[in-house]
Design a protein around this motif. Structure first.
Motif, PDB file in Angstrom:
ATOM      1  N   LEU A   4       0.801  -1.221   0.000  1.00 54.50           N
ATOM      2  CA  LEU A   4       0.000   0.000   0.000  1.00 54.50           C
ATOM      3  C   LEU A   4       0.836   1.275   0.000  1.00 54.50           C
ATOM      4  O   LEU A   4       0.318   2.359  -0.240  1.00 54.50           O
ATOM      5  N   HIS A   5       2.119   1.141   0.261  1.00 55.89           N
ATOM      6  CA  HIS A   5       3.007   2.300   0.177  1.00 55.89           C
ATOM      7  C   HIS A   5       4.015   2.122  -0.959  1.00 55.89           C
ATOM      8  O   HIS A   5       4.023   2.872  -1.920  1.00 55.89           O
ATOM      9  N   ASN A   6       4.859   1.103  -0.850  1.00 55.85           N
ATOM     10  CA  ASN A   6       5.967   0.937  -1.792  1.00 55.85           C
ATOM     11  C   ASN A   6       5.517   0.698  -3.230  1.00 55.85           C
ATOM     12  O   ASN A   6       6.105   1.247  -4.167  1.00 55.85           O
ATOM     13  N   THR A   7       4.502  -0.128  -3.420  1.00 54.42           N
ATOM     14  CA  THR A   7       4.079  -0.457  -4.782  1.00 54.42           C
ATOM     15  C   THR A   7       3.552   0.778  -5.521  1.00 54.42           C
ATOM     16  O   THR A   7       4.078   1.119  -6.590  1.00 54.42           O
ATOM     17  N   PRO A   8       2.549   1.486  -4.998  1.00 58.74           N
ATOM     18  CA  PRO A   8       2.076   2.657  -5.757  1.00 58.74           C
ATOM     19  C   PRO A   8       3.121   3.778  -5.837  1.00 58.74           C
ATOM     20  O   PRO A   8       3.177   4.511  -6.826  1.00 58.74           O
ATOM     21  N   HIS A   9       3.963   3.885  -4.824  1.00 59.03           N
ATOM     22  CA  HIS A   9       4.998   4.917  -4.807  1.00 59.03           C
ATOM     23  C   HIS A   9       5.967   4.717  -5.967  1.00 59.03           C
ATOM     24  O   HIS A   9       6.237   5.648  -6.742  1.00 59.03           O
ATOM     25  N   CYS A  10       6.480   3.499  -6.119  1.00 58.00           N
ATOM     26  CA  CYS A  10       7.446   3.276  -7.204  1.00 58.00           C
ATOM     27  C   CYS A  10       6.761   3.321  -8.565  1.00 58.00           C
ATOM     28  O   CYS A  10       7.350   3.787  -9.533  1.00 58.00           O
ATOM     29  N   ILE A  11       5.517   2.887  -8.651  1.00 60.45           N
ATOM     30  CA  ILE A  11       4.807   2.961  -9.928  1.00 60.45           C
ATOM     31  C   ILE A  11       4.618   4.418 -10.348  1.00 60.45           C
ATOM     32  O   ILE A  11       4.813   4.764 -11.520  1.00 60.45           O
ATOM     33  N   ALA A  12       4.280   5.285  -9.411  1.00 62.29           N
ATOM     34  CA  ALA A  12       4.171   6.716  -9.726  1.00 62.29           C
ATOM     35  C   ALA A  12       5.502   7.231 -10.258  1.00 62.29           C
ATOM     36  O   ALA A  12       5.540   8.011 -11.222  1.00 62.29           O
ATOM     37  N   ALA A  13       6.600   6.767  -9.661  1.00 59.50           N
ATOM     38  CA  ALA A  13       7.925   7.210 -10.103  1.00 59.50           C
ATOM     39  C   ALA A  13       8.270   6.678 -11.492  1.00 59.50           C
ATOM     40  O   ALA A  13       8.790   7.413 -12.334  1.00 59.50           O
ATOM     41  N   PHE A  14       7.982   5.399 -11.753  1.00 52.39           N
ATOM     42  CA  PHE A  14       8.273   4.847 -13.076  1.00 52.39           C
ATOM     43  C   PHE A  14       7.470   5.561 -14.156  1.00 52.39           C
ATOM     44  O   PHE A  14       7.997   5.894 -15.223  1.00 52.39           O
ATOM     45  N   LEU A  15       6.202   5.797 -13.895  1.00 50.04           N
ATOM     46  CA  LEU A  15       5.367   6.508 -14.860  1.00 50.04           C
ATOM     47  C   LEU A  15       5.826   7.955 -15.015  1.00 50.04           C
ATOM     48  O   LEU A  15       5.838   8.491 -16.131  1.00 50.04           O
ATOM     49  N   GLY A  16       6.226   8.574 -13.919  1.00 48.67           N
ATOM     50  CA  GLY A  16       6.762   9.940 -13.980  1.00 48.67           C
ATOM     51  C   GLY A  16       8.010  10.010 -14.835  1.00 48.67           C
ATOM     52  O   GLY A  16       8.207  10.966 -15.601  1.00 48.67           O
ATOM     53  N   ASN A  17       8.870   8.984 -14.735  1.00 50.70           N
ATOM     54  CA  ASN A  17      10.071   8.919 -15.564  1.00 50.70           C
ATOM     55  C   ASN A  17       9.701   8.902 -17.050  1.00 50.70           C
ATOM     56  O   ASN A  17      10.314   9.601 -17.857  1.00 50.70           O
ATOM     57  N   LEU A  18       8.679   8.129 -17.401  1.00 51.66           N
ATOM     58  CA  LEU A  18       8.244   8.076 -18.796  1.00 51.66           C
ATOM     59  C   LEU A  18       7.738   9.425 -19.296  1.00 51.66           C
ATOM     60  O   LEU A  18       7.842   9.742 -20.473  1.00 51.66           O
ATOM     61  N   HIS A  19       7.197  10.218 -18.370  1.00 56.14           N
ATOM     62  CA  HIS A  19       6.657  11.529 -18.732  1.00 56.14           C
ATOM     63  C   HIS A  19       7.674  12.653 -18.569  1.00 56.14           C
ATOM     64  O   HIS A  19       7.346  13.823 -18.781  1.00 56.14           O
ATOM     65  N   GLY A  20       8.884  12.301 -18.159  1.00 50.12           N
ATOM     66  CA  GLY A  20       9.955  13.284 -18.087  1.00 50.12           C
ATOM     67  C   GLY A  20       9.904  14.250 -16.923  1.00 50.12           C
ATOM     68  O   GLY A  20      10.524  15.314 -16.974  1.00 50.12           O
ATOM     69  N   VAL A  21       9.189  13.886 -15.863  1.00 56.30           N
ATOM     70  CA  VAL A  21       9.167  14.760 -14.691  1.00 56.30           C
ATOM     71  C   VAL A  21      10.231  14.307 -13.687  1.00 56.30           C
ATOM     72  O   VAL A  21      10.764  13.203 -13.788  1.00 56.30           O
ATOM     73  N   HIS A  22      10.530  15.162 -12.734  1.00 58.85           N
ATOM     74  CA  HIS A  22      11.629  14.891 -11.808  1.00 58.85           C
ATOM     75  C   HIS A  22      11.187  14.512 -10.402  1.00 58.85           C
ATOM     76  O   HIS A  22      11.983  13.949  -9.643  1.00 58.85           O
ATOM     77  N   TYR A  23       9.951  14.815 -10.039  1.00 59.91           N
ATOM     78  CA  TYR A  23       9.474  14.555  -8.683  1.00 59.91           C
ATOM     79  C   TYR A  23       8.161  13.783  -8.715  1.00 59.91           C
ATOM     80  O   TYR A  23       7.359  13.941  -9.641  1.00 59.91           O
ATOM     81  N   VAL A  24       7.939  12.997  -7.674  1.00 64.56           N
ATOM     82  CA  VAL A  24       6.734  12.166  -7.598  1.00 64.56           C
ATOM     83  C   VAL A  24       5.476  13.034  -7.605  1.00 64.56           C
ATOM     84  O   VAL A  24       4.496  12.693  -8.260  1.00 64.56           O
ATOM     85  N   HIS A  25       5.495  14.149  -6.884  1.00 68.18           N
ATOM     86  CA  HIS A  25       4.286  14.992  -6.876  1.00 68.18           C
ATOM     87  C   HIS A  25       3.976  15.532  -8.272  1.00 68.18           C
ATOM     88  O   HIS A  25       2.815  15.718  -8.619  1.00 68.18           O
ATOM     89  N   GLU A  26       5.000  15.769  -9.088  1.00 66.86           N
ATOM     90  CA  GLU A  26       4.759  16.204 -10.465  1.00 66.86           C
ATOM     91  C   GLU A  26       4.096  15.078 -11.269  1.00 66.86           C
ATOM     92  O   GLU A  26       3.205  15.329 -12.076  1.00 66.86           O
ATOM     93  N   ALA A  27       4.550  13.866 -11.035  1.00 62.78           N
ATOM     94  CA  ALA A  27       3.955  12.711 -11.729  1.00 62.78           C
ATOM     95  C   ALA A  27       2.473  12.606 -11.395  1.00 62.78           C
ATOM     96  O   ALA A  27       1.638  12.405 -12.282  1.00 62.78           O
ATOM     97  N   LEU A  28       2.145  12.751 -10.122  1.00 66.50           N
ATOM     98  CA  LEU A  28       0.750  12.593  -9.702  1.00 66.50           C
ATOM     99  C   LEU A  28      -0.129  13.780 -10.096  1.00 66.50           C
ATOM    100  O   LEU A  28      -1.348  13.711  -9.947  1.00 66.50           O
ATOM    101  N   SER A  29       0.466  14.832 -10.623  1.00 65.52           N
ATOM    102  CA  SER A  29      -0.347  15.932 -11.149  1.00 65.52           C
ATOM    103  C   SER A  29      -0.773  15.660 -12.591  1.00 65.52           C
ATOM    104  O   SER A  29      -1.552  16.407 -13.168  1.00 65.52           O
ATOM    105  N   ILE A  30      -0.270  14.566 -13.178  1.00 66.51           N
ATOM    106  CA  ILE A  30      -0.650  14.153 -14.531  1.00 66.51           C
ATOM    107  C   ILE A  30      -1.815  13.169 -14.387  1.00 66.51           C
ATOM    108  O   ILE A  30      -1.680  12.132 -13.728  1.00 66.51           O
TER     109      ILE A  30
END
Length: 175
Positions: A4-30
């Motif tokens: 409930l923490h690690n899995t969604p956290h890293c998935i947000a980061a992997f998806l954020g990487n694909l979108h070229g953002v640098h921070y997790v909060h930026e990823a979750l704004s997409i």
């Protein structure tokens, strides 16, 4: 915490990487990333409710709190910190493939979790030690890669579901 923490956290980061953002909060704004992460949490909650005796209300509130925390723009949680070493996160008992196994065992269809796993397989950070290894997927194929680098039986349900959905999901999640 693992699911409930690690899995969604890293998935947000992997998806954020694909979108070229640098921070997790930026990823979750997409929107698409937020939808996938919330979908992952829903799938995991469903499976955990079926497989454990943990207090359901507590799990739901914990999961909601975690996604809100990931979205906090004051944290500046770097994508490259959260997503680093994706192969470790793809081990059969880890936060991604372990979660996949749990959902499948409980009969939960892991559509969003699969999107997160495929995004991990596409993680690209030249400074990450796993970068050169992940590039081998295009030469080896997904099942062989998962076997040789993650220890996942190529005949397992997990390897088959990832392999059979990899190309379609890749087209969907890569901007």
């Amino acid at each position: 915490k693992l699911y409930l923490h690690n899995t969604p956290h890293c998935i947000a980061a992997f998806l954020g990487n694909l979108h070229g953002v640098h921070y997790v909060h930026e990823a979750l704004s997409i929107d698409i990333i937020k939808d996938i992460v919330e979908g992952v949490v829903a799938e995991l909650l469903h499976a955990l409710k079926l497989s454990t005796d943990y207090n359901h209300v507590f799990m739901e509130s914990y999961a909601e709190k975690e996604v809100k925390r990931f979205s906090n723009n004051l944290l500046f949680d770097p994508i490259n910190r959260v997503a680093r070493e994706p192969i470790r996160k793809l081990l059969p008992s880890g936060r991604l493939l372990g979660a996949l196994r749990m959902t499948l065992l409980q009969g939960v269809i892991p559509n969003n979790l699969l999107r997160g796993i495929v995004s991990a397989l596409h993680y690209r950070d030249h400074n990450d030690n796993d970068y050169k290894i992940l590039k081998l997927i295009k030469y080896m194929g997904v099942p062989a890669f998962l076997y040789h680098y993650c220890g996942l039986d190529p005949n397992s349900i997990e390897a088959n579901i990832i392999g059979s959905n990899y190309n379609d999901i890749s087209k969907e999640i890569i901007p």
